[in-house]
Design an enzyme around this catalytic site. Structure first.
Site, PDB file in Angstrom:
ATOM      1  CG  ASP A 120      -2.067   1.417   2.150  1.00 39.61           C
ATOM      2  OD1 ASP A 120      -1.556   1.643   0.428  1.00 39.61           O
ATOM      3  OD2 ASP A 120      -2.390   1.081   2.573  1.00 39.61           O
TER       4      ASP A 120
ATOM      5  CE  LYS B 149      -1.721   6.942  -3.198  1.00 41.88           C
ATOM      6  NZ  LYS B 149      -2.616   6.302  -2.644  1.00 41.88           N
TER       7      LYS B 149
ATOM      8  CD  GLU C 230      -5.348   3.324  -3.028  1.00 40.59           C
ATOM      9  OE1 GLU C 230      -6.187   3.989  -2.665  1.00 40.59           O
ATOM     10  OE2 GLU C 230      -3.868   3.302  -2.695  1.00 40.59           O
TER      11      GLU C 230
ATOM     12  CG  ASP D 297      -9.000   4.744   0.947  1.00 43.27           C
ATOM     13  OD1 ASP D 297      -8.055   5.753   2.583  1.00 43.27           O
ATOM     14  OD2 ASP D 297      -8.459   4.317   0.169  1.00 43.27           O
TER      15      ASP D 297
END
Length: 616
Positions: free
Chosen positions: A23, A86, A186, A210
């Site tokens: 992850d 990211k 994800e 999320d």
């Protein structure tokens, strides 16, 4: 490097080799594997903790620190400590300029659509290189903990990541020395961790909420025959737990009337870290007390919830929009899965459960759930779960040649077949009317190292300035392995297509050799790619600025022209040096110098237009 066994039929590796699930997060990253009992387990190497902060620090002596220790430099050396990388993957400066003030390090604004670069000391890095450093740290921790080499991985990305961002993640994995078997969404990984979708008979519609440190997204998934289909996704890539921290910091600044003191970046970072501590404490207690440089930092749970209410409401609005986009009602959702550390906040859980009118899945650690699911996906790819259907996949990446002889991947290796993907390109020269499309197969960064499949010309592009034509190149790969490549210029409708058989004539051994070569040469390939990209960008910059001076000679002073010519000379000299950082430095200097008078000319042109005069 040890020889590895690759199952060409599935694109996976034989059982005996460990495949990890990673992850790669905005705030923290972690790695998981399937333990000898067949259960997914996160890795805690030498007691450093499961979570590896996604932070890279560049030391003054050229050294590099990644993870826990790097986080400490966010306060003492913020300019050379890179976080939230990211958010920058696969993005141009224009994509993130509204949020550039959130970063304490320098992001290069080259006033173009090209991908961002980050400056640390005298060096220039791409988000791919920085992500590769984080992935390398995760790889090394996994190898240390498991006492075995780790060469294969499944890496997760947000469902909304586009092709460019997914390819950037793959490239980062390759740079870390990993063969990335699959890029998994994800929300799909989180669902697998809860066992949702493992039963091929199961049919469900679920929501995955999320809320991470820097980003929020909600995905609506339909699960049928073991296949996960993303029906809709919604969210905000600049909303997360960091905003909760910032709300607390702003509250303390106001309470203590800090004024200009709050502009001090070290104090700001110290307050941010203290706010993060307060947020975590308030998940189990009603009041928090602390100090930063003798500044009292107190807050109650009630006040905290008041401060973040509007942010949480924003996420609920995103949930409504996701349902609307999927043409569904709340009653159609059968399960709600919670992901991301920020979902620990009691107010978040309460509001999500109330909105979806059902209890949420939060039994698995929300920080770990995605990595655990990625490990389960890796187990499926390894062929260890016989009850799971493994669809046919592409054994090698398919792409086209771009400027400088680089391979731009359009359908990556291990993509499920049939597959469809596309990218948009433009011209690099004024008045260009033809574009050569060369199609390649392989894993190397330079097309010269890959296998050429086809070549054709898109003719009849209307003559326009460089960068104006918009050419869509679409790849369609059918179940029989036939690839159709289509190029269409969107403004004029000019179109051309060709059919090729990408896997014709390749043996399993040749495919395996191409994969191993790509990983063994990853570092050199990326270095060459970065140098070629820097040169291409530099040449484009020289062309643009010289063209600009020629066109506006009367409105630029002699001194400005002279200084600009000198900087152009420096850039031309750097282009022949083979030093990527020197080229970027010269581009940066030329860009910074010319921007003020380019803006001045633009303002003059706009004011003329406002008076009813034509713009040249």
């Amino acid at each position: 490097m040890a020889k590895v066994s690759i199952n060409i039929a599935t694109g996976s590796v034989q059982k005996e080799e460990i495949i990890v699930g990673i992850d790669l997060g905005t705030t923290n990253s972690l790695v998981a594997f399937i333990n000898p009992e067949g259960q997914p387990q996160v890795i805690n190497d030498t007691g450093k903790g499961v979570l590896v902060p996604s932070v890279v620090h560049f030391q003054s002596d050229g050294g590099l620190i990644v993870g826990n220790e790097a986080k400490e430099f966010l306060i003492s050396d913020p300019q050379n400590t890179i976080f939230s990388v990211k958010r920058l993957l696969g993005r141009s400066f224009k994509d993130i300029q509204e949020h550039s003030n959130l970063f304490s390090y320098k992001i290069i604004d080259d006033d173009s659509e090209s991908l961002v670069k980050i400056k640390a000391g005298d060096k220039y890095f791409t988000p791919i290189e920085l992500s590769g450093m984080i992935l390398k740290e995760l790889k090394e921790r996994a190898e240390h903990a498991l006492k075995t080499l780790v060469n294969r991985a499944v890496i997760t990305v947000p469902a909304y990541f586009n092709d460019s961002q997914r390819q950037a993640t793959r490239d980062a994995g390759k740079l870390a020395g990993l063969d990335v078997l699959r890029i998994v969404n994800e929300p799909t990984a989180a669902s697998l961790a809860y066992g949702i979708g493992l039963d091929p008979e199961e049919e469900k519609i679920i929501a995955v909420y999320d809320l991470g440190g820097g980003t929020f997204d909600v995905s609506i998934l339909k699960i049928q025959n073991g296949i996960f289909e993303v029906l809709s996704t919604n969210g905000d890539t600049f909303l997360g737990g960091d905003d909760f921290d910032r709300a607390i910091v702003n509250y303390w600044i106001e309470q203590n009337q800090l004024g200009d003191r709050a502009k001090d970046s070290s104090l700001n970072q110290a307050l941010r870290l203290k706010a993060e501590e307060a947020k975590k404490a308030l998940t189990t207690q009603n009041i928090f007390n602390g100090f930063v440089d003798n500044i009292p930092c107190a807050i109650t749970k009630q006040k905290f919830e008041e401060l973040i209410l509007s942010r949480v409401e924003q996420t609920i609005t995103c949930c409504k929009n996701a349902l609307k986009d999927a043409s569904l009602n709340i009653t159609d959702i059968q399960e709600v899965v919670m992901v991301g550390g920020s979902t620990r906040t009691p107010l978040v859980k309460q509001m999500v459960a109330a909105f979806f009118e059902k209890e949420v899945h939060d039994q698995i650690n929300p920080d770990e759930v995605v990595a655990l699911g990625a490990a389960i996906q890796s187990d499926i790819l390894a062929g260890n779960r016989k009850d799971i259907l493994l669809l046919d996949v592409t054994p090698l990446s398919l792409g086209i040649e771009t400027m400088g002889g680089l391979m731009d991947v359009i359908i990556p290796r291990n993509a499920k077949v049939p597959a469809k993907a596309g990218r948009q390109y433009t011209t690099s020269i004024d008045g260009q009317i033809n574009m050569k499309i060369s199609v390649f197969q392989g894993e190397r960064d330079l097309v010269s190292e890959n296998r050429k499949l086809a070549e054709f010309d898109l003719k009849g592009i209307p003559a326009m300035p460089a960068g104006f034509p918009k050419v869509d190149i679409n790849f369609r790969l059918n179940a029989d392995g036939i690839l159709t490549v289509e190029a269409v210029e969107l403004r004029s409708g000019v179109k051309q297509e060709v059919e090729v058989k990408p896997t014709y004539g390749l043996t399993d051994e040749q495919v395996e050799k191409m994969l191993i070569d790509s990983i063994e040469n990853a570092k050199d390939d990326v270095s060459r790619r970065m140098l070629i990209e820097a040169r291409t960008e530099g040449e484009q910059m020289v062309y643009t600025v010289e063209h600009f001076l020629e066109k506006n000679s009367e409105q630029v002073s002699e001194q400005e022209t002279e200084d600009t010519q000198k900087l152009i000379g420096n850039l031309k000299s750097a282009l022949g040096s083979g030093d990527k950082d020197l080229i970027h430095k010269s581009i940066d200097e030329l860009n910074e110098f010319t921007r003020p008078f380019a803006e001045r000319l633009m303002n003059t042109a706009i004011s003329s237009a406002m008076k009813g005069k034509a713009i040249e």
